[in-house]
Design a protein around this motif. Sequence first.
Motif, PDB file in Angstrom:
ATOM      1  N   ARG A  21       9.139  12.066 -25.688  1.00  0.00           N
ATOM      2  CA  ARG A  21       8.050  12.956 -25.277  1.00  0.00           C
ATOM      3  C   ARG A  21       6.703  12.412 -25.739  1.00  0.00           C
ATOM      4  O   ARG A  21       5.731  12.385 -24.977  1.00  0.00           O
ATOM      5  N   GLU A  22       6.641  11.948 -26.978  1.00  0.00           N
ATOM      6  CA  GLU A  22       5.385  11.409 -27.511  1.00  0.00           C
ATOM      7  C   GLU A  22       4.972  10.135 -26.772  1.00  0.00           C
ATOM      8  O   GLU A  22       3.787   9.933 -26.489  1.00  0.00           O
ATOM      9  N   MET A  23       5.942   9.288 -26.436  1.00  0.00           N
ATOM     10  CA  MET A  23       5.635   8.052 -25.699  1.00  0.00           C
ATOM     11  C   MET A  23       5.060   8.377 -24.318  1.00  0.00           C
ATOM     12  O   MET A  23       4.050   7.802 -23.894  1.00  0.00           O
ATOM     13  N   LEU A  26       1.540   9.793 -24.709  1.00  0.00           N
ATOM     14  CA  LEU A  26       0.576   8.749 -25.063  1.00  0.00           C
ATOM     15  C   LEU A  26       0.169   7.940 -23.834  1.00  0.00           C
ATOM     16  O   LEU A  26      -1.016   7.660 -23.635  1.00  0.00           O
ATOM     17  N   LEU A  27       1.132   7.585 -22.996  1.00  0.00           N
ATOM     18  CA  LEU A  27       0.820   6.846 -21.765  1.00  0.00           C
ATOM     19  C   LEU A  27      -0.160   7.632 -20.886  1.00  0.00           C
ATOM     20  O   LEU A  27      -1.120   7.075 -20.357  1.00  0.00           O
ATOM     21  N   LEU A  28       0.099   8.928 -20.751  1.00  0.00           N
ATOM     22  CA  LEU A  28      -0.761   9.742 -19.890  1.00  0.00           C
ATOM     23  C   LEU A  28      -2.133   9.988 -20.516  1.00  0.00           C
ATOM     24  O   LEU A  28      -3.138  10.014 -19.799  1.00  0.00           O
ATOM     25  N   THR A 104      14.442   6.571 -12.678  1.00  0.00           N
ATOM     26  CA  THR A 104      15.616   6.373 -13.525  1.00  0.00           C
ATOM     27  C   THR A 104      15.208   5.815 -14.876  1.00  0.00           C
ATOM     28  O   THR A 104      14.224   5.086 -14.996  1.00  0.00           O
ATOM     29  N   LYS A 105      15.981   6.192 -15.898  1.00  0.00           N
ATOM     30  CA  LYS A 105      15.783   5.644 -17.238  1.00  0.00           C
ATOM     31  C   LYS A 105      16.449   4.285 -17.294  1.00  0.00           C
ATOM     32  O   LYS A 105      17.495   4.098 -16.681  1.00  0.00           O
ATOM     33  N   PRO A 109       6.621   1.899 -18.006  1.00  0.00           N
ATOM     34  CA  PRO A 109       5.282   2.514 -18.007  1.00  0.00           C
ATOM     35  C   PRO A 109       4.521   2.311 -16.711  1.00  0.00           C
ATOM     36  O   PRO A 109       3.868   3.242 -16.229  1.00  0.00           O
ATOM     37  N   THR A 110       4.613   1.131 -16.120  1.00  0.00           N
ATOM     38  CA  THR A 110       3.863   0.883 -14.886  1.00  0.00           C
ATOM     39  C   THR A 110       4.351   1.776 -13.749  1.00  0.00           C
ATOM     40  O   THR A 110       3.554   2.253 -12.950  1.00  0.00           O
ATOM     41  N   ALA A 111       5.664   2.023 -13.675  1.00  0.00           N
ATOM     42  CA  ALA A 111       6.212   2.888 -12.625  1.00  0.00           C
ATOM     43  C   ALA A 111       5.758   4.329 -12.833  1.00  0.00           C
ATOM     44  O   ALA A 111       5.358   5.008 -11.877  1.00  0.00           O
ATOM     45  N   LEU A 112       5.790   4.787 -14.061  1.00  0.00           N
ATOM     46  CA  LEU A 112       5.357   6.147 -14.361  1.00  0.00           C
ATOM     47  C   LEU A 112       3.877   6.327 -14.035  1.00  0.00           C
ATOM     48  O   LEU A 112       3.487   7.299 -13.388  1.00  0.00           O
TER      49      LEU A 112
END
Length: 118
Positions: A21-23, A26-28, A104-105, A109-112
């Motif tokens: 969740r934190e990762m 942070l990306l967003l 999918t997991k 990061p680039t896909a998200l």
Amino acid sequence: MGQSKPHRPIAIVVEDDDIQREMLALLLKERNFEVLQCEDAETAALALKAKHPTLMVTDFNLAGKMDGVDLAHFARQQNADVRIIVISGRPLPRPLPPGAKFLTKPVYPTALLAEAAR
């Protein structure tokens, strides 16, 4: 008179794993989202009603009565324009609402970020 702050889009991240969740948050945040973190679908449902986010990112497996697909349908009912991303390591057992995306997991990061920016 005070200066008003520029409007930042709101994102809700729903994940019961604290590190994941934190990762995601942070990306967003790095993409200038104001991020609300929720560890279950019920808390996220309250946040959806109160904050009217532009984006929701949720894991499929969540603690509580709703899973990520249920939460995606709830989010779509609350706001037809919210961007929805559901994440899972396995195929989803039932369809997502129209316009929702499935990643999918492991999530790259680039896909998200590409989906979040749409």
